[in-house]
Write a protein that holds these residues in place. Sequence first.
Motif, PDB file in Angstrom:
ATOM      1  N   LYS A   4       0.828  -1.202   0.000  1.00  0.00           N
ATOM      2  CA  LYS A   4       0.000   0.000   0.000  1.00  0.00           C
ATOM      3  C   LYS A   4       0.860   1.248   0.000  1.00  0.00           C
ATOM      4  CE  LYS A   4      -4.099  -2.022   1.910  1.00  0.00           C
ATOM      5  NZ  LYS A   4      -5.235  -1.880   2.774  1.00  0.00           N
ATOM      6  N   GLN A   5       2.019   1.198   0.658  1.00  0.00           N
ATOM      7  CA  GLN A   5       2.925   2.353   0.678  1.00  0.00           C
ATOM      8  C   GLN A   5       3.362   2.709  -0.739  1.00  0.00           C
ATOM      9  OE1 GLN A   5       3.325   4.441   2.841  1.00  0.00           O
ATOM     10  NE2 GLN A   5       3.910   3.671   4.824  1.00  0.00           N
ATOM     11  N   THR A   6       3.644   1.698  -1.549  1.00  0.00           N
ATOM     12  CA  THR A   6       4.071   1.933  -2.929  1.00  0.00           C
ATOM     13  C   THR A   6       2.978   2.653  -3.704  1.00  0.00           C
ATOM     14  OG1 THR A   6       5.454  -0.045  -2.854  1.00  0.00           O
ATOM     15  CG2 THR A   6       4.894   0.795  -5.025  1.00  0.00           C
ATOM     16  N   LYS A  72     -11.339  10.772  -7.789  1.00  0.00           N
ATOM     17  CA  LYS A  72     -11.239   9.707  -6.782  1.00  0.00           C
ATOM     18  C   LYS A  72      -9.788   9.544  -6.320  1.00  0.00           C
ATOM     19  CE  LYS A  72     -11.862   4.690  -6.436  1.00  0.00           C
ATOM     20  NZ  LYS A  72     -12.282   3.482  -7.175  1.00  0.00           N
ATOM     21  N   GLY A  73      -8.852   9.578  -7.255  1.00  0.00           N
ATOM     22  CA  GLY A  73      -7.440   9.441  -6.926  1.00  0.00           C
ATOM     23  C   GLY A  73      -6.933  10.610  -6.100  1.00  0.00           C
ATOM     24  N   ARG A  74      -7.334  11.820  -6.470  1.00  0.00           N
ATOM     25  CA  ARG A  74      -6.895  13.013  -5.732  1.00  0.00           C
ATOM     26  C   ARG A  74      -7.427  12.975  -4.302  1.00  0.00           C
ATOM     27  NH1 ARG A  74      -4.334  17.301  -6.735  1.00  0.00           N
ATOM     28  NH2 ARG A  74      -4.329  16.962  -8.970  1.00  0.00           N
ATOM     29  N   ARG A  75      -8.693  12.638  -4.147  1.00  0.00           N
ATOM     30  CA  ARG A  75      -9.275  12.568  -2.804  1.00  0.00           C
ATOM     31  C   ARG A  75      -8.580  11.499  -1.961  1.00  0.00           C
ATOM     32  NH1 ARG A  75     -15.615  13.121  -4.480  1.00  0.00           N
ATOM     33  NH2 ARG A  75     -15.630  15.378  -4.655  1.00  0.00           N
ATOM     34  N   GLY A  79      -6.390  12.447   1.322  1.00  0.00           N
ATOM     35  CA  GLY A  79      -6.842  11.881   2.590  1.00  0.00           C
ATOM     36  C   GLY A  79      -5.741  11.089   3.270  1.00  0.00           C
ATOM     37  N   TRP A  80      -4.998  10.321   2.482  1.00  0.00           N
ATOM     38  CA  TRP A  80      -3.888   9.544   3.033  1.00  0.00           C
ATOM     39  C   TRP A  80      -2.810  10.455   3.603  1.00  0.00           C
ATOM     40  CZ3 TRP A  80       1.277   9.147   1.291  1.00  0.00           C
ATOM     41  CH2 TRP A  80       2.020   8.181   1.954  1.00  0.00           C
ATOM     42  N   ARG A  81      -2.531  11.553   2.931  1.00  0.00           N
ATOM     43  CA  ARG A  81      -1.508  12.483   3.421  1.00  0.00           C
ATOM     44  C   ARG A  81      -1.907  13.088   4.766  1.00  0.00           C
ATOM     45  NH1 ARG A  81       0.583  16.470  -1.111  1.00  0.00           N
ATOM     46  NH2 ARG A  81       2.575  16.288  -0.091  1.00  0.00           N
TER      47      ARG A  81
END
Length: 89
Positions: A4-6, A72-75, A79-81
């Motif tokens: 998931k980190q990758t 979707k990718g940007r959100r 969110g992860w950041r």
Amino acid sequence: MQSKQTKWKVLELFLSGPGTRKEVWNRNPEVIPWETFKRVSAALRSNGLLETFGPQQIPSQSSQTQVRLTLKGRRSVEGWRIVRERGEK
């Protein structure tokens, strides 16, 4: 996909804007090997987090196919950041 980190590392490279896959990877080639970047970005595209678009959609860009984050990718990456930054405090 390796981890998931990758996935998140690849998505973060696209936050600076669209580009060819090679242009995006060259923004920080130390993050991930090129071969892995290609595989991960293809998986992200199939999952709807990245999209490709041709030069006819943005005439001022190069004649090569570009890749960019979907909404979707940007959100997801933003969110992860936020979660990652809260965890570092």
